[in-house]
Design a protein around this motif. Structure first.
Motif, PDB file in Angstrom:
ATOM      1  N   PRO A 184      -0.212 -32.343 -11.946  1.00  0.00           N
ATOM      2  CA  PRO A 184       0.931 -31.606 -12.499  1.00  0.00           C
ATOM      3  C   PRO A 184       0.510 -30.494 -13.452  1.00  0.00           C
ATOM      4  CG  PRO A 184       1.282 -33.975 -12.649  1.00  0.00           C
ATOM      5  CD  PRO A 184      -0.130 -33.790 -12.241  1.00  0.00           C
ATOM      6  N   VAL A 185      -0.567 -30.733 -14.187  1.00  0.00           N
ATOM      7  CA  VAL A 185      -1.072 -29.714 -15.112  1.00  0.00           C
ATOM      8  C   VAL A 185      -1.591 -28.512 -14.333  1.00  0.00           C
ATOM      9  CG1 VAL A 185      -2.839 -29.208 -16.843  1.00  0.00           C
ATOM     10  CG2 VAL A 185      -1.579 -31.369 -16.939  1.00  0.00           C
ATOM     11  N   VAL A 186      -2.320 -28.770 -13.248  1.00  0.00           N
ATOM     12  CA  VAL A 186      -2.858 -27.679 -12.433  1.00  0.00           C
ATOM     13  C   VAL A 186      -1.719 -26.834 -11.866  1.00  0.00           C
ATOM     14  CG1 VAL A 186      -4.177 -27.099 -10.355  1.00  0.00           C
ATOM     15  CG2 VAL A 186      -4.974 -28.932 -11.873  1.00  0.00           C
ATOM     16  N   GLY A 187      -0.754 -27.484 -11.215  1.00  0.00           N
ATOM     17  CA  GLY A 187       0.351 -26.745 -10.617  1.00  0.00           C
ATOM     18  C   GLY A 187       1.182 -26.002 -11.647  1.00  0.00           C
ATOM     19  N   GLY A 188       1.515 -26.676 -12.757  1.00  0.00           N
ATOM     20  CA  GLY A 188       2.326 -26.056 -13.788  1.00  0.00           C
ATOM     21  C   GLY A 188       1.641 -24.879 -14.445  1.00  0.00           C
ATOM     22  N   LEU A 189       0.319 -24.999 -14.679  1.00  0.00           N
ATOM     23  CA  LEU A 189      -0.409 -23.902 -15.310  1.00  0.00           C
ATOM     24  C   LEU A 189      -0.524 -22.695 -14.383  1.00  0.00           C
ATOM     25  CD1 LEU A 189      -3.322 -25.484 -17.377  1.00  0.00           C
ATOM     26  CD2 LEU A 189      -1.348 -24.217 -18.200  1.00  0.00           C
ATOM     27  N   VAL A 190      -0.681 -22.936 -13.092  1.00  0.00           N
ATOM     28  CA  VAL A 190      -0.726 -21.814 -12.147  1.00  0.00           C
ATOM     29  C   VAL A 190       0.582 -21.033 -12.212  1.00  0.00           C
ATOM     30  CG1 VAL A 190      -0.765 -21.191  -9.698  1.00  0.00           C
ATOM     31  CG2 VAL A 190      -2.425 -22.830 -10.599  1.00  0.00           C
ATOM     32  N   MET A 191       1.702 -21.751 -12.255  1.00  0.00           N
ATOM     33  CA  MET A 191       2.995 -21.084 -12.360  1.00  0.00           C
ATOM     34  C   MET A 191       3.117 -20.346 -13.686  1.00  0.00           C
ATOM     35  SD  MET A 191       5.731 -20.444 -10.728  1.00  0.00           S
ATOM     36  CE  MET A 191       6.935 -19.273 -11.356  1.00  0.00           C
ATOM     37  N   ALA A 192       2.615 -20.957 -14.771  1.00  0.00           N
ATOM     38  CA  ALA A 192       2.660 -20.303 -16.082  1.00  0.00           C
ATOM     39  C   ALA A 192       1.801 -19.040 -16.102  1.00  0.00           C
ATOM     40  CB  ALA A 192       2.195 -21.279 -17.159  1.00  0.00           C
ATOM     41  N   LEU A 193       0.656 -19.073 -15.404  1.00  0.00           N
ATOM     42  CA  LEU A 193      -0.213 -17.891 -15.325  1.00  0.00           C
ATOM     43  C   LEU A 193       0.457 -16.766 -14.525  1.00  0.00           C
ATOM     44  CD1 LEU A 193      -3.661 -19.635 -14.769  1.00  0.00           C
ATOM     45  CD2 LEU A 193      -2.961 -18.316 -16.789  1.00  0.00           C
ATOM     46  N   ILE A 194       1.156 -17.145 -13.463  1.00  0.00           N
ATOM     47  CA  ILE A 194       1.903 -16.132 -12.690  1.00  0.00           C
ATOM     48  C   ILE A 194       2.972 -15.491 -13.575  1.00  0.00           C
ATOM     49  CG2 ILE A 194       3.504 -15.801 -10.762  1.00  0.00           C
ATOM     50  CD1 ILE A 194       1.971 -18.049  -9.295  1.00  0.00           C
ATOM     51  N   ALA A 195       3.654 -16.300 -14.376  1.00  0.00           N
ATOM     52  CA  ALA A 195       4.667 -15.776 -15.299  1.00  0.00           C
ATOM     53  C   ALA A 195       4.039 -14.865 -16.347  1.00  0.00           C
ATOM     54  CB  ALA A 195       5.406 -16.931 -15.972  1.00  0.00           C
ATOM     55  N   LEU A 196       2.810 -15.214 -16.788  1.00  0.00           N
ATOM     56  CA  LEU A 196       2.105 -14.384 -17.764  1.00  0.00           C
ATOM     57  C   LEU A 196       1.795 -13.004 -17.196  1.00  0.00           C
ATOM     58  CD1 LEU A 196       0.590 -13.988 -20.464  1.00  0.00           C
ATOM     59  CD2 LEU A 196      -1.403 -15.058 -19.377  1.00  0.00           C
ATOM     60  N   VAL A 197       1.317 -12.971 -15.946  1.00  0.00           N
ATOM     61  CA  VAL A 197       1.017 -11.688 -15.298  1.00  0.00           C
ATOM     62  C   VAL A 197       2.298 -10.860 -15.167  1.00  0.00           C
ATOM     63  CG1 VAL A 197       0.228 -10.591 -13.171  1.00  0.00           C
ATOM     64  CG2 VAL A 197      -0.984 -12.596 -14.069  1.00  0.00           C
ATOM     65  N   ALA A 198       3.393 -11.512 -14.758  1.00  0.00           N
ATOM     66  CA  ALA A 198       4.670 -10.807 -14.626  1.00  0.00           C
ATOM     67  C   ALA A 198       5.138 -10.275 -15.983  1.00  0.00           C
ATOM     68  CB  ALA A 198       5.721 -11.737 -14.022  1.00  0.00           C
ATOM     69  N   TYR A 199       4.906 -11.063 -17.053  1.00  0.00           N
ATOM     70  CA  TYR A 199       5.307 -10.639 -18.399  1.00  0.00           C
ATOM     71  C   TYR A 199       4.581  -9.357 -18.803  1.00  0.00           C
ATOM     72  CZ  TYR A 199       5.718 -10.809 -23.508  1.00  0.00           C
ATOM     73  OH  TYR A 199       5.949 -10.496 -24.825  1.00  0.00           O
ATOM     74  N   ARG A 200       3.324  -9.246 -18.401  1.00  0.00           N
ATOM     75  CA  ARG A 200       2.553  -8.040 -18.729  1.00  0.00           C
ATOM     76  C   ARG A 200       3.183  -6.791 -18.119  1.00  0.00           C
ATOM     77  NH1 ARG A 200       0.025  -9.643 -23.128  1.00  0.00           N
ATOM     78  NH2 ARG A 200      -1.469 -11.319 -22.779  1.00  0.00           N
ATOM     79  N   PHE A 201       3.938  -6.972 -17.046  1.00  0.00           N
ATOM     80  CA  PHE A 201       4.611  -5.843 -16.394  1.00  0.00           C
ATOM     81  C   PHE A 201       6.116  -5.819 -16.725  1.00  0.00           C
ATOM     82  CE2 PHE A 201       0.835  -6.561 -13.789  1.00  0.00           C
ATOM     83  CZ  PHE A 201       0.355  -5.267 -13.635  1.00  0.00           C
ATOM     84  N   ASP A 202       6.488  -6.569 -17.799  1.00  0.00           N
ATOM     85  CA  ASP A 202       7.890  -6.633 -18.242  1.00  0.00           C
ATOM     86  C   ASP A 202       8.826  -7.126 -17.142  1.00  0.00           C
ATOM     87  OD1 ASP A 202       7.391  -5.682 -20.836  1.00  0.00           O
ATOM     88  OD2 ASP A 202       7.329  -3.617 -20.105  1.00  0.00           O
ATOM     89  N   ILE A 203       8.346  -8.132 -16.395  1.00  0.00           N
ATOM     90  CA  ILE A 203       9.140  -8.719 -15.313  1.00  0.00           C
ATOM     91  C   ILE A 203       9.350 -10.205 -15.603  1.00  0.00           C
ATOM     92  CG2 ILE A 203       9.221  -9.259 -12.845  1.00  0.00           C
ATOM     93  CD1 ILE A 203       7.367  -6.856 -12.395  1.00  0.00           C
TER      94      ILE A 203
END
Length: 401
Positions: free
Chosen positions: A38-57
Motif C-alpha cells: 500500500p505504501v508503494v502504490g500510494g506513494l507513486v500516486m502522491a509522486l504523480i500529484a507532486l509532478v502535476a502540482y509543479r505545473f499548477d495542475i
C-alpha cells in the motif's frame, strides 16, 4: 479535475493498492526491504500529484471521509488480538523486552526533540520523526498526524510517511550486519538440541480452535466484524471521555482499549469465541486500504526544507538503536537467542514487525534456529508496543500543548 466521492475514492485506492502489489513483484528490491505494497502504490500516486502540482495542475480531488474509520478499524483489531494470555508464554522475557522497547521509544523522542531544536523547528517535529513513525511505522504516524498538525507541525502527514519509509528501509538494511558482528564477536551459537525449522517462526498468536468448514469461517468472520464495530462504537464514547478530561488522544485509542478488554474477557469466559485468524484478515485489509487512501492524498511539496533535519535525525536514530542493542543483548540473556532478538529490535524500532521478522529469518537461516527470539520479538513488535508507544506519544503531545 476529477472529483471523487468517498466510495469512488475507496475504489480508486483499491486500484492504486494493486498497482503497488504489481510494482513490488516487478522491482524485487522493494520486497527485499519489506516495503509495504500500500505504501508503494500510494506513494507513486502522491509522486504523480507532486509532478502535476509543479505545473499548477490538480488531477484528482479525493473524499477521504472513510480514511479514519479504516484506521480505527485496524487499531481495534490490534486491541482485539492483544491477549494478556500471550504474556504467560515466556512472560518475563516478553515484559523485559517490552520495557526495553518502551524506554527506547522515549529516547527516540528525546533525540528527535534535540535535533528539531537544533534546526529551530517545533519540538514535536522530533516526536513525529521519533517513536511516532519509527517505532510506530506509517500507520501510527498517519493516525497521529492530525494531532501534530493541530499542535503546530506543518505538513505532518508528509513528514510522517517520509520518516516511516526511511526507517523501514534502514531497519531492513542494518539489522543483519549489526547482529552478525555481535554473533561473531561473542562466538554465539544456537542451543544444542533445539527443534525448529531454520528461517521459520512467525508472529506468536493465541491458539484457538479455528473453524474448518466454510459456514464456520463465515460465522467467525461475522462475529469478528460485529465485535470490531461494537468496540469502535463504544470506543468513541471512551475517546469523548478522554477529551473531556483534556487529554489529546488519537481517535483509535478508545476502540483499541475496548477491543483489548473484549478479547481478554473472552479469553477468560469463552463466551464469544473470537477468531484470531478472522480478526487478522479484517485488520490487514483495513490497514491496506487506510494506508493507500492516506498516502495517495499526501502533499509531498510540504516537505520542502525539511529533508536535512529528517536525514540528520535518522542518522542519529540509527546510531542510537545500534548502541542500544548492547543492553538488549545483556538483559535478554547474553546468548544466541538474545542476539537474534537484537536484530528484531532494530527491525521494529526503526521500521515494522515485518522488518523484524525478515532480519531474524536472515540470521537463523545462516546460524541456526532461535525459537525464543521468534516468540518474544513478534509479540512485542506486533501487539504490545503499539499500546505503550501510543501512551508515550500522547504524553509528549500533552506536555507541549
Amino acid at each position: 479535475m476529477i472529483q471523487l466521492d468517498a466510495v469512488e475514492t475507496l475504489a480508486f485506492g483499491g486500484v492504486v493498492l494493486f498497482a503497488g502489489y504489481a510494482l513490488c513483484r516487478l522491482i524485487p528490491v522493494l520486497g527485499r526491504y519489506n516495503i509495504p505494497e500500500p505504501v508503494v502504490g500510494g506513494l507513486v500516486m502522491a509522486l504523480i500529484a507532486l509532478v502535476a502540482y509543479r505545473f499548477d495542475i490538480t488531477l484528482v480531488a479525493f473524499d477521504t471521509s472513510l480514511q479514519q474509520p479504516l484506521m480505527v478499524a485496524f487499531f481495534t483489531t490490534v486491541g482485539v488480538n492483544a491477549s494478556l494470555a500471550l504474556l504467560r508464554v515466556s512472560g518475563r522475557q516478553v515484559m523485559v523486552f517490552l520495557a526495553l522497547a518502551s524506554v527506547f521509544a522515549v529516547l527516540q523522542n528525546l533525540l528527535g526533540i534535540s535535533v528539531a531544536t537544533a534546526f529551530g523547528l517545533h519540538p514535536l517535529f522530533g516526536v513525529l520523526a521519533g517513536s511516532t513513525t519509527l517505532t510506530g511505522g506509517p500507520a501510527t504516524g498517519l493516525a497521529f498526524a492530525p494531532l501534530f498538525e493541530q499542535a503546530g507541525v506543518a505538513g505532518a502527514e508528509s513528514i510522517a510517511i517520509s520518516s516511516a519509509m526511511a526507517g523501514i528501509i534502514c531497519g531492513g538494511v542494518i539489522g543483519g550486519p549489526v547482529i552478525t558482528l555481535l554473533i561473531r564477536r561473542f562466538k554465539l551459537r544456537p542451543e544444542s538440541g533445539v527443534a525448529g525449522v531454520p528461517g521459520g517462526g512467525g508472529a506468536a498468536t493465541l491458539q484457538t480452535d479455528e473453524p474448518q468448514d466454510d459456514a464456520g469461517r463465515e460465522f467467525a468472520a461475522l462475529k469478528s466484524i460485529v465485535i470490531i464495530l461494537v468496540a469502535m462504537w463504544a470506543g468513541s464514547w471512551v475517546g469523548q471521555g478522554f477529551a473531556a478530561l483534556g487529554l489529546t488522544l488519537p481517535a483509535y485509542i478508545g476502540a483499541m482499549l475496548l477491543g483489548a478488554l473484549i478479547r481478554n474477557i473472552d479469553d477468560y469466559t469463552g463466551w464469544i469465541g473470537l477468531s484470531v485468524r478472522s480478526t487478522d484478515v479484517i485488520g490487514n485489509v483495513s490497514l491496506a486500504m487506510f494506508l493507500v487512501v492516506a498516502l495517495m492524498n499526501l502533499r509531498l511539496w510540504e516537505l520542502a526544507g525539511l529533508a536535512l533535519p529528517l536525514m540528520v535525525n535518522l542518522a542519529l536514530q540509527i546510531v542510537l538503536v545500534v548502541l542500544f542493542c548492547i543492553p538488549v543483548f545483556r538483559l535478554m540473556g547474553r546468548d544466541y537467542d538474545a542476539a537474534v532478538m537484537g536484530g528484531g529490535f532494530i527491525g521494529f524500532m526503526l521500521g515494522t514487525t515485518a522488518n523484524a521478522m525478515a532480519v531474524m529469518r536472515t540470521l537463523v537461516e545462516r546460524y541456526g534456529v532461535a525459537p525464543r527470539a521468534f516468540l518474544v520479538a513478534p509479540l512485542v513488535g506486533a501487539f504490545f508496543i503499539d499500546f505503550t508507544n501510543a501512551l508515550i506519544i500522547t504524553g509528549f503531545l500533552n506536555f507541549w500543548e
